[in-house]
Each structure stands twice: as C-alpha cells, then as structure tokens.
Enzyme design. Structure first.
Site, PDB file in Angstrom:
ATOM      1  N   GLY A  52      -1.362   1.331 -35.004  1.00 60.63           N
ATOM      2  CA  GLY A  52      -1.019   0.224 -34.133  1.00 60.63           C
ATOM      3  C   GLY A  52       0.388  -0.255 -34.417  1.00 60.63           C
ATOM      4  N   ASP A  89      -4.984  -5.947 -27.014  1.00 58.15           N
ATOM      5  CA  ASP A  89      -4.689  -4.523 -27.237  1.00 58.15           C
ATOM      6  C   ASP A  89      -5.978  -3.698 -27.254  1.00 58.15           C
ATOM      7  OD1 ASP A  89      -3.080  -2.317 -27.589  1.00 58.15           O
ATOM      8  OD2 ASP A  89      -2.972  -2.516 -29.766  1.00 58.15           O
TER       9      ASP A  89
END
Length: 598
Positions: free
Chosen positions: A346, A434
């Site tokens: 990420g 996300d």
C-alpha cells in the site's frame, strides 16, 4: 683527586768525594706549585747511584725546613749485575744501586738534594755519576735502572711526574649556580679542594660509573656483572646490571620459569575476564538501550493508549483474544519480512504473510513511516476492525475462478457488513478510502477488511471531507477524483468494483493491455447491452442454475458504480447486506425446491 703527568728530563751529574756535598749546589733542585697545580701524592722520589743518599725538603717558611721523603742507595753484592735484576718489580730496594721512597706529605714547594756516604769504601768511585728525580708511582723500573754505571752527558731519562689540579677558585656550591661554566657532566659529582687557599673543585664520576667526568658522555655505567671484581652475588643467584649498580636475583631456572608461567597465566586469565566483562557489559548496555528505545517508541506510537482501550493476553482476566506481539516474534513469523511473504503493498506499508509459533497463519503489515499525528486514529481504526476474534488469514483476495459462487457471495456479504459497520455503527465513522483486493481470507474464505493506511474518520455531523485524492487506480470514485470530496460513497464505488471482480474473475485494471478501458467500463457496457453473461466467469455460469442470482449481483454492482454518487446505495441502510443475504438464501434453497417439485 685527578692528576696530570708532567714529563721530566733527568741528566747525569758527577759525584765527588766530599762528604755531604750537594751536587746541585747549596739550593739543590726545587719545585714550586702554582695556583692550580701542586705535587700529587701519586709520586715517589728515586735515586740511582752507589753509596748515596737523596732526600726532599719542604720549603714552607711557616713550618721550617722538613724532610718529606728520602732514601739511601748502596752497592750491595750485585753491583755489576744490574741487567739480571732490571726486570724485577722490587729492584729499587736500596742495596743494589737504586732506591725509592714515597712522600710523607705533598708539599706545595720543596727542594731535592743528594749526598755521598761511606767514604771508607771507594765503591762509589767506580760510578762517578748519580741520578735522582721524582717519578709517578707504578712506572716500570726497567725504564731507568739501565742508567746505573753510566755517566755520559748524552745519557738522560724521560720520566713522568703526577701533579694534582683544580678548576677555578670557587667551591662546588658556587660553581653549580653557574650552569654555563659548571664543568661536571652527566653521572658525575663535584668535589671541593680544601688544600688550596684559593679554593677550586674537581669532578669525579658518580658511584657505579667510570670515564671522564668532564665530557658530555664521559661517565658510563660500570657493568658490575661483566667484571670479575663486580660479581658479588651469592650462589644460586645471578647478577643483573642496573644504572650505577646491580641486583642479585634467584638463578633457579625452574623457579623463574614457574614464576613467569604463573604471571603469564594470571595475565591471560585477567585479560579473558576483562574481555568477558566488557562484552557482557556492552551486551547489557545494548539491551538496556534497546529496552528504553522500545519503551520510547511504544509510548510515542500510541502503545499506552492502545493498552487502555484493549485488554491483552496476560494483562486482563476478561478472556480477550487480543495480543501485542514483539518485533522479534513478527520477524520470526515473516522470515525477517522476506519479500516472498509479501501479500500486497500500500501507500503506507507492506502486508506480509506469516506463521506464528503455534502454527497460526497471520497477515502482518509493516509501515513505511510513522505519522505521529495519526496515532490516535490508527488505534481507533484497530478498534473498528469488524472481527475482533483472531482471524487466521491465509491470503489476500484475488479474482479467481476456483472460488465457488457461495463463497463469493459470502465474501461480498462480509465486506458489505464490514463497511456498513464502519460507516454507521462505529463510535466515529470510518471511511476506508482504499477498498480493493486487499481483503484477507482465512481457510474457510471468511473475509477480513484490512489496510487502513489512508482511511479517515468522519464525525456524525459531517457528510464529507475535503482531502487530496488517495486510493488505488481502478477503484477510485470518479466524483471523488474530480471534486476531492471524500464521502462514504467512495467506499461504495470500490465495493461495486469488487462485486464486478467476483462475477468476472477479472482484475479492475489490466496493465498488459494499454488500450483496455478497464473492468468498470466493460462491465457497465455489458449490462447496458444486455450481454452481461459474456463477461461473467464461465465457471459461475455453469455452477449457478438460476441466472437471476447473477443478474441481481450485477445490478447491485452497477448501482454501486453509478457515476452520480447520490444515486448509489448507502451501506448504512444495510441495503447491500440484505440484498446479498437474500441472494445467498435463494441460492441455497433453489436446488431444494427443484428437487421437491420433481
């Protein structure tokens, strides 16, 4: 006292038959000392001739005329046997035509005289020349005894006489105060001369040294051990020379070896102990520093706040399954965060697959950096994770055609339930921001929402947040992308992309096909053109007998993917959860109804 040698030339003088006649006249021979020199006590008076008496008188008016030395020389029985005895060290004994005598004192001024004796005998007539002179002690007698019986004008004897001398006319104490003019050098001592009215001093080598004390390096150490006279050590000892002296040490070789061995062992043990202590101390200090650093980072990164809000193993009797892991445990579980263990990456960290010591499979996220301003939010995010029990995750969710439709629907329902909880049930609403293929699955394909790295909190009284656009390309809500206003509909849009992935087993973005418009465009166009089954995974089409199930999920995905966020469903209404649950229920009961009707 030091002395210097003065070379004297002695010539023969004829003798007469007059009794007690001074052959030099009434004054005789004389010697007068000057300010810095005087006769040394290292001299003797020597007379050569037959039946003669030579003597020296001190010329000191205060004490009168005193004889300070004298000797008599007779013929004896070896008058003509001079050569046979000339080499003897005791030749000048007085009965062989040669005599010698020391000075009783060292006069500063004296005269010398010689007289004939024993005139009844005429032996002196056979030698009509006599010699008398002052010579330095220790001079070889053979150098002058050959003069006996000779009387030629060209005959002479060159001998040495020693004279004492001093430096200056000051004492040692005064001389030492003037280093520039002080004559005594290294390893020497100063000696005052008390015999002269004018004073003066001499230099002498210190004890244990020898040489010339007036030269810079004149006095050198005497090696007493090398000199036979210097071996003063007893048996079973050995002499060890030292500057100016010597030492006697045990000469027992075994004893010395034992001592040396013992000293070596003691030194080695001491060294090893010191090294061990230093290493232990260093290790202890390092552990203490690491412990302090861990406590500091634990406190700085919100560890104390986390402990206040969550009871952990060993800290509470509530039976909570939550646990804090040490860094070493996580490193061991992930094989030192090996790249092979990576499940996904990420913007703020990387997720690794790990196995605990009890065999449990876990996912470990390692952050790239620590934002101290987000610590409290991070802790709140942990509190809001939908499944508070330990979930052993085996892998992250990826579109695949090997997952049965029931499992896909359950995954979708559990994701929807997690998002619904975050948007409406948490004490502070959470916008994940996300949602993507970072859903973790356990052995039974149970879903766990993870990766809250860029999530944001939304208070109840607000509808949106204005932030910089964040997320993963392919899952970002187009309206959020244009306006920068973050709402819960951003997660709804990302959920719709996941539903499309579950139906098609395709990724949201295909990087190896540049002209591909993306899964969302292809999926919505297929629905619009009533050819959705062309894009749905063929395995699902074969498995699901009721096509309405596929159409229901596809329509829900389309509603979530609506470009107008206001028309997309809200998770807080549990619409998605109820719909997916009903679809799953219809999926389970449909085969039973067909069997019963048959």
């Amino acid at each position: 006292m030091d002395s210097v040698a003065i070379v004297l030339t002695v010539s023969p003088h004829p003798t007469t038959n007059h009794l007690e006649r001074n052959i030099y006249g009434d004054d005789g021979a004389w010697l007068t000392s000057d300010e810095h020199f005087n006769l040394s006590n290292k001299n003797i008076i020597v007379a050569i001739g037959y039946e003669v008496y030579a003597y020296a008188k001190e010329l000191d008016t205060s004490s009168g005329d005193n004889i300070v030395s004298g000797c008599a020389s007779f013929c004896g029985s070896i008058t003509n046997n001079v050569s046979s005895s000339s080499a003897s060290s005791s030749y000048c004994t007085g009965n062989n035509g040669c005599c010698q005598s020391e000075f009783s004192k060292t006069p500063r001024q004296f005269s010398m005289f010689i007289q004939t004796m024993n005139t009844e005998k005429t032996s002196w007539a056979s030698s009509n020349c006599t010699y008398f002179f002052v010579a330095e002690k220790g001079i070889s007698e053979s150098n002058f005894t050959q003069l006996l019986g000779k009387c030629k004008e060209e005959d002479y004897y060159e001998g040495r006489m020693a004279a004492d001398w001093v430096i200056g006319n000051v004492s040692c104490d005064k001389a030492m105060r003037r280093p520039k003019y002080y004559a005594c050098r290294k390893n020497s001592r100063c000696v005052d001369d008390t015999t002269r009215p004018a004073g003066g001093y001499q230099c002498d080598c210190s004890s244990g040294y020898q040489g010339n004390p007036y030269l810079p390096h004149g006095c050198q150490d005497i090696n007493e051990c090398a000199s036979p006279k210097g071996k003063h050590c007893l048996n079973n000892t050995r002499c060890v020379n030292t500057p100016g002296s010597f030492l006697c040490e045990p000469n027992n070789v075994k004893h010395m070896l034992a001592i040396q061995l013992s000293l070596g062992i003691v030194a080695a043990i001491t060294f090893v102990v010191l090294v061990a202590v230093c290493l232990w101390l260093r290790k202890w200090l390092r552990k203490r520093e690491e412990k302090k650093a861990k406590q500091k980072f634990f406190k700085r990164n919100g560890g104390l706040l986390l402990r206040q809000r969550i009871p952990f193993h060993g800290e509470s009797g509530s039976g909570s399954l939550s646990k804090l892991f040490l860094k070493e445990e996580l490193e061991k579980a992930t094989n030192n965060f090996n790249e092979i263990q990576i499940l996904g990456k990420g913007g703020l960290g990387t997720v690794y697959k790990g196995m605990l010591s009890d065999g449990s499979i876990v996912a470990v996220k390692k952050s790239n950096a620590v934002d101290e301003d987000q610590i409290e939010q991070f802790i709140n995010e942990i509190l809001t994770l939908p499944n508070k029990s330990e979930t052993h995750c085996q892998d992250s969710f990826t579109p695949s055609n090997n997952i049965m439709m029931d499992n896909r629907l359950r995954i979708a329902a559990e994701i929807a339930g997690a998002l619904s909880y975050m948007h409406s049930c948490a004490s502070t609403h959470i916008l994940h921001r996300d949602i993507k293929s970072n859903i973790l699955l356990d052995d039974n394909f149970r879903a766990v929402v993870s990766d809250f790295g860029i999530s944001r909190f939304l208070s109840v009284d607000k509808t949106h947040l204005t932030t910089l656009v964040g997320g993963t390309f392919g899952y970002i809500d187009p309206e959020y992308f244009r306006s920068g206003q973050l709402t819960e509909k951003c997660d709804v849009y990302a959920f719709g992309v996941i539903l499309a992935e579950l139906l098609t087993s395709q990724r949201a973005v295909t990087s190896n096909i540049p002209e591909d418009p993306g899964l969302v465009i292809r999926f919505t166009m297929s629905l619009k053109q009533n050819c959705i089954f062309e894009i749905v995974d063929p395995e699902i089409v074969k498995e699901v007998e009721d096509e309405h199930v596929i159409l229901a999920v596809a329509k829900l995905a389309k509603r979530c993917l609506n470009f107008n966020a206001r028309k997309s469903p809200c998770m807080k209404e549990n619409y998605s959860v109820r719909l997916l649950s009903s679809i799953r229920f219809r999926r389970r009961v449909a085969p039973q109804e067909s069997n019963s009707s048959s």
